[in-house]
Design a protein around this motif. Sequence first.
Motif, PDB file in Angstrom:
ATOM      1  N   ALA A  49       0.781  -1.393   0.089  1.00 40.22           N
ATOM      2  CA  ALA A  49       0.032  -0.021   0.192  1.00 40.22           C
ATOM      3  C   ALA A  49       0.856   1.172   0.032  1.00 40.22           C
ATOM      4  O   ALA A  49       1.963   0.924   0.269  1.00 40.22           O
ATOM      5  CB  ALA A  49      -0.921   0.024   1.156  1.00 40.22           C
ATOM      6  N   PRO A  50       0.355   2.407  -0.548  1.00 36.33           N
ATOM      7  CA  PRO A  50       1.166   3.484  -0.230  1.00 36.33           C
ATOM      8  C   PRO A  50       1.402   3.772   1.249  1.00 36.33           C
ATOM      9  O   PRO A  50       0.826   3.419   1.944  1.00 36.33           O
ATOM     10  CB  PRO A  50       0.034   4.769  -0.669  1.00 36.33           C
ATOM     11  N   LEU A  51       2.921   4.549   1.349  1.00 34.44           N
ATOM     12  CA  LEU A  51       3.188   4.617   2.712  1.00 34.44           C
ATOM     13  C   LEU A  51       2.113   5.642   3.718  1.00 34.44           C
ATOM     14  O   LEU A  51       2.164   5.182   4.725  1.00 34.44           O
ATOM     15  CB  LEU A  51       4.470   5.400   2.596  1.00 34.44           C
ATOM     16  N   ARG A  56      -1.026   5.703   8.466  1.00 33.79           N
ATOM     17  CA  ARG A  56      -2.202   5.876   8.998  1.00 33.79           C
ATOM     18  C   ARG A  56      -2.769   4.696   9.977  1.00 33.79           C
ATOM     19  O   ARG A  56      -3.296   4.742  11.095  1.00 33.79           O
ATOM     20  CB  ARG A  56      -3.308   6.339   7.839  1.00 33.79           C
ATOM     21  N   PHE A  57      -2.644   3.324   9.171  1.00 35.22           N
ATOM     22  CA  PHE A  57      -2.882   2.160   9.891  1.00 35.22           C
ATOM     23  C   PHE A  57      -2.103   1.881  11.259  1.00 35.22           C
ATOM     24  O   PHE A  57      -2.754   1.782  12.200  1.00 35.22           O
ATOM     25  CB  PHE A  57      -2.885   1.182   8.826  1.00 35.22           C
ATOM     26  N   ARG A  58      -0.931   2.294  11.049  1.00 36.61           N
ATOM     27  CA  ARG A  58       0.087   1.892  12.281  1.00 36.61           C
ATOM     28  C   ARG A  58      -0.368   2.986  13.249  1.00 36.61           C
ATOM     29  O   ARG A  58      -0.304   2.737  14.520  1.00 36.61           O
ATOM     30  CB  ARG A  58       1.535   2.128  11.789  1.00 36.61           C
TER      31      ARG A  58
END
Length: 87
Positions: A49-51, A56-58
């Motif tokens: 996925a894009p960084l 955002r997920f992290r």
Amino acid sequence: MPRSLDLDRLKQFETTAPVREPAPAPLAPPADRWPSREPVRDGQISIKAPLDVIERFRKLCKDDRRTYADMLAILMTEYEQKAEGHG
């Protein structure tokens, strides 16, 4: 004619002290008293996925103090509930 057997020479191969057995391992508790947990069945995936999405997920996981797997389960459950509501 063959030579006679010298029994005194054979005595050097006799053991002088009895061989000590290793101490027995401690016994495991009975199965009915201490039931074991079932083995954990884990899998692993890799998501490209894009960084910015990964970050955002992290951050979402860190802010809510959740593992990635826990947060993924929460997000999927929410998505499924919303999809059932619109379906």
